[in-house]
Design a protein around this motif. Structure first.
Motif, mmCIF file in Angstrom:
data_model
loop_
_atom_site.group_PDB
_atom_site.id
_atom_site.type_symbol
_atom_site.label_atom_id
_atom_site.label_comp_id
_atom_site.label_asym_id
_atom_site.label_seq_id
_atom_site.Cartn_x
_atom_site.Cartn_y
_atom_site.Cartn_z
ATOM 1 N N ARG A 1 32.266 17.294 48.198
ATOM 2 C CA ARG A 1 32.090 17.606 49.619
ATOM 3 C C ARG A 1 33.427 17.581 50.309
ATOM 4 N NH1 ARG A 1 27.975 14.058 48.560
ATOM 5 N NH2 ARG A 1 25.862 14.841 48.784
ATOM 6 N N GLN A 2 33.461 18.201 51.470
ATOM 7 C CA GLN A 2 34.673 18.212 52.278
ATOM 8 C C GLN A 2 34.422 17.385 53.532
ATOM 9 O OE1 GLN A 2 36.237 22.092 52.848
ATOM 10 N NE2 GLN A 2 37.855 21.444 54.197
ATOM 11 N N PRO A 3 35.420 16.608 54.003
ATOM 12 C CA PRO A 3 35.203 15.810 55.207
ATOM 13 C C PRO A 3 34.712 16.663 56.370
ATOM 14 C CG PRO A 3 37.263 15.227 54.157
ATOM 15 C CD PRO A 3 36.747 16.423 53.444
ATOM 16 N N ARG A 4 33.749 16.169 57.118
ATOM 17 C CA ARG A 4 33.219 16.916 58.253
ATOM 18 C C ARG A 4 34.288 17.202 59.294
ATOM 19 N NH1 ARG A 4 27.926 13.041 58.909
ATOM 20 N NH2 ARG A 4 27.026 13.488 56.881
ATOM 21 N N PRO B 1 41.453 28.622 37.909
ATOM 22 C CA PRO B 1 40.707 28.878 39.139
ATOM 23 C C PRO B 1 40.492 27.597 39.941
ATOM 24 C CG PRO B 1 39.664 29.951 37.253
ATOM 25 C CD PRO B 1 40.725 29.052 36.701
ATOM 26 N N VAL B 2 40.415 27.748 41.241
ATOM 27 C CA VAL B 2 40.170 26.606 42.119
ATOM 28 C C VAL B 2 38.806 26.005 41.795
ATOM 29 C CG1 VAL B 2 39.765 25.901 44.511
ATOM 30 C CG2 VAL B 2 41.630 27.485 43.954
ATOM 31 N N ILE B 3 38.766 24.671 41.710
ATOM 32 C CA ILE B 3 37.518 23.946 41.464
ATOM 33 C C ILE B 3 37.153 23.200 42.740
ATOM 34 C CG2 ILE B 3 36.373 22.169 40.091
ATOM 35 C CD1 ILE B 3 38.400 22.733 37.879
ATOM 36 N N ALA B 4 36.123 23.649 43.427
ATOM 37 C CA ALA B 4 35.696 22.994 44.669
ATOM 38 C C ALA B 4 34.305 23.479 45.039
ATOM 39 C CB ALA B 4 36.676 23.279 45.800
ATOM 40 N N ASP B 5 33.453 22.539 45.389
ATOM 41 C CA ASP B 5 32.134 22.883 45.907
ATOM 42 C C ASP B 5 32.134 22.918 47.424
ATOM 43 O OD1 ASP B 5 31.119 23.077 43.381
ATOM 44 O OD2 ASP B 5 30.373 21.026 43.322
ATOM 45 N N GLU C 1 34.075 31.113 54.612
ATOM 46 C CA GLU C 1 32.775 30.531 54.969
ATOM 47 C C GLU C 1 32.863 29.571 56.150
ATOM 48 O OE1 GLU C 1 30.626 30.497 50.577
ATOM 49 O OE2 GLU C 1 31.973 28.866 51.151
ATOM 50 N N LEU C 2 34.069 29.120 56.495
ATOM 51 C CA LEU C 2 34.230 28.211 57.627
ATOM 52 C C LEU C 2 34.164 28.976 58.936
ATOM 53 C CD1 LEU C 2 37.222 26.029 56.341
ATOM 54 C CD2 LEU C 2 34.819 25.340 56.477
ATOM 55 N N PRO D 1 40.198 19.336 48.643
ATOM 56 C CA PRO D 1 40.556 19.877 47.331
ATOM 57 C C PRO D 1 41.187 21.252 47.339
ATOM 58 C CG PRO D 1 38.179 19.949 47.656
ATOM 59 C CD PRO D 1 38.734 19.154 48.789
ATOM 60 N N ARG D 2 40.894 22.077 48.348
ATOM 61 C CA ARG D 2 41.437 23.439 48.309
ATOM 62 C C ARG D 2 42.921 23.465 48.645
ATOM 63 N NH1 ARG D 2 37.624 27.310 47.438
ATOM 64 N NH2 ARG D 2 35.465 26.608 47.600
ATOM 65 N N TRP D 3 43.346 22.717 49.665
ATOM 66 C CA TRP D 3 44.772 22.628 49.962
ATOM 67 C C TRP D 3 45.502 21.940 48.807
ATOM 68 C CZ3 TRP D 3 46.415 25.708 53.531
ATOM 69 C CH2 TRP D 3 45.653 25.976 54.681
#
Length: 557
Positions: A552-555, A260-264, A270-271, A364-366
């Motif tokens: 976190r993901q870049p803003r 499974p994808v690991i990402a917070d 949700e975007l 992380p998702r890509w």
């Protein structure tokens, strides 16, 4: 073959396992695909979990903790660098492939990312390359652009990867006009190849280590436009598409279970619309970078074909680690400052992403769309960080147009090429100094169909970087991922049945795990792995952050 072969070694920087068409991807990579389908594709080929450690292993045939890159130079300090194996550059305890091939009569050429030393004394020219044009550090703006800000005012995150270049022993103060990294590295390698005289009977070793598709993601507008809208369904959809294609190509089994994808970070649903558009644009630029890399490989292949040398050239291609899944602003000391700096000095509007004055990464998702079915990505010792796409193309191959599912590592390249060149690694001394033996195994017998596997079933191989650890024997692997991205204890996986590292067998197979843990201690004793978790505030913070890059993901994305 009576004539010694030429060697062309191509390395992509942070390329994902399924990015190439020949490995299940949708990106247009016809030149690499042609080579890969004609050669032997390797599905169980392993690097280190980050770039400079892999490059050290690739050029020396031994473990990076022995070669001088026990920790990445950008994230160590004098306390770290005083220890043998942690110098931050290739040390004098190893001899390089370029040195040995040069001594054996090969022309040795490099154009691209070095990342194994930032001085003349530690440059490629000082380690066996007769002609060299190198990016010394970890990364750089692919157009050579930089805001007019003094280095000491740049955040550490950007300053540590700020590119410096060198040709031969001399530093370069200016880059060629119209510089774009993949094009410029290929231009210079072609110049070096053309310098060879028509009657020159010396074979060549040409090393082309690209800095693409490492962040910042940048590519020519016309290439980016080709991918407009291609990724509008998001990374989960891309992941499923690539997994299906991997199965169709026979690169993974039909029943493989993907981790499974690991990402917070927020998932695609949700975007908001702007967030999805920014994220998709980053992936479009990434794809364009990979296509441009492929086009440049095609230029080299065309030259070799035109000169009649392609048929006598062994081509090896690999990525230096798993896909880059970093959320770089998560670095606790430098991340927020880097965000402010990028916001002030770069233009990350959607329409400008990918140009020289933009600075983005894809998160992380890509990345996990590209590493699936494996777990995690770059900087982790799980399979997503260390299993990389690779292929070998050569008329002397026994299994041309085939797929290998047998285990091999980047350390195997040095002994393989030395054997093909008709030379050998020194036993204990080189040019008056003591050196370490290689740890890799020659693949030549395997490639020629004379042996069933590159490695014996009872051999063990270890990995460590920033306290993430792994030890493998056969298809059994013990894995240690520190908290918070892992349980902070050893886990056990049977990669034959569970390549995604999903089902922990530590409790079911305690004796096997204990045996692997003993092999891990043997690996530590042999290679000098040290635990620097208490070495200093900066290193502690960075080491922790580098295994927390999913937080976190870049803003901008």
């Amino acid at each position: 073959m009576s004539k010694r072969p030429n060697f062309l070694l191509i390395v992509a920087d942070d390329l994902g396992f399924s990015d190439l068409g020949a490995f299940g991807g949708e990106i247009h990579t016809p030149h690499l695909d042609e080579l890969a389908f004609a050669g032997l594709r390797l599905t169980d080929f392993h690097a280190a979990s980050a770039c400079s450690p892999t490059r050290a292993m690739l050029l020396t045939g031994t473990d990076h903790h022995l070669a001088g890159i026990g920790a990445m130079a950008e994230f160590s300090d004098e306390t770290i660098r005083q220890h043998p194996g942690y110098e931050g550059h290739l040390n004098q305890r190893v001899v390089t492939l370029a040195e040995l091939l040069r001594d054996a009569g090969y022309r040795t050429l490099i154009s691209g990312k070095w990342h194994l030393g930032r001085t003349a004394e530690t440059s490629a020219a000082a380690r066996g390359f007769e002609r060299s044009f190198i990016l010394e550090g970890a990364a750089h703006n692919h157009y050579g652009w930089s805001p007019e800000v003094p280095a000491h005012k740049m955040p550490r995150l950007l300053h540590t990867v700020e590119g410096t270049y060198r040709e031969g022993l001399e530093p370069l103060t200016a880059l060629p006009e119209g510089f774009y990294s993949s094009d410029a590295f290929t231009d210079r390698l072609l110049d070096y190849l053309r310098e060879r005289q028509p009657d020159d009977n010396c074979p060549f070793f040409a090393y082309l280590p690209f800095s693409a598709p490492h962040f910042p993601l940048q590519a020519p507008d016309e290439l980016i436009d080709r991918y407009q809208g291609r990724y509008d369904s998001g990374p989960d959809a891309l992941r499923e598409q690539r997994l299906r294609r991997l199965k169709e190509l026979g690169l993974i089994g039909e029943d493989v279970e993907a981790h499974p994808v690991i990402a917070d970070t927020p998932n695609w649903q949700e975007l908001d619309d702007d967030g999805r558009r920014q994220s998709a644009k980053a992936m479009e630029v990434y794809a364009a970078m990979v296509e441009r890399l492929d086009w440049n490989v095609g230029r080299v292949v065309s030259h070799l074909r035109a000169t009649g040398e392609l048929e006598n050239t062994l081509v090896i291609f690999l990525s230096d680690n798993g896909a880059e899944g970093a959320a770089l602003e998560a670095l606790p000391i430098v991340g927020k400052r880097a965000q402010r700096f990028i916001g002030k000095h770069y233009d990350n509007r959607v329409e400008n992403i990918g140009r020289a004055n933009s600075y983005v990464w894809y998160g992380p998702r890509w990345a996990q769309a590209a590493t699936a079915p494996s777990r995690q990505y770059k900087l982790f010792t799980s399979q997503g960080g260390i299993r990389v796409p690779a292929f070998i193309t050569w008329p002397g191959l026994h299994r041309q147009g085939d797929i290998s599912h047998d285990f091999a590592t980047v350390m195997d390249i040095v002994p393989t090429l030395l054997e093909l060149a008709g030379t050998a690694h020194p036993v204990s001394h080189y040019q008056g100094r003591e050196i370490l033996p290689i740890r890799g195994r020659s693949l030549l017998s395997y490639l020629q169909g004379k042996s069933q596997a590159p490695h014996a079933a009872d051999e063990t191989t270890g990995w460590e970087l920033f306290r993430a650890r792994a030890i493998r024997q056969g298809n059994w692997k013990a894995l240690y991922i520190p908290k918070p991205d892992g349980p902070g204890r050893w886990q056990l996986y049977d990669l034959t049945r569970d390549p995604g590292e999903i089902h922990d067998l530590a409790q079911a197979e305690p004796a096997r795990l204990q045996a692997l843990k003993q092999h891990w201690q043997d690996y530590v004793d042999e290679t000098g792995v040290r635990d620097f978790s208490f070495a200093g505030r900066l290193f502690r913070e960075v080491a922790r952050a580098l295994v927390r890059l999913v937080t976190r993901q870049p803003r901008t994305l």
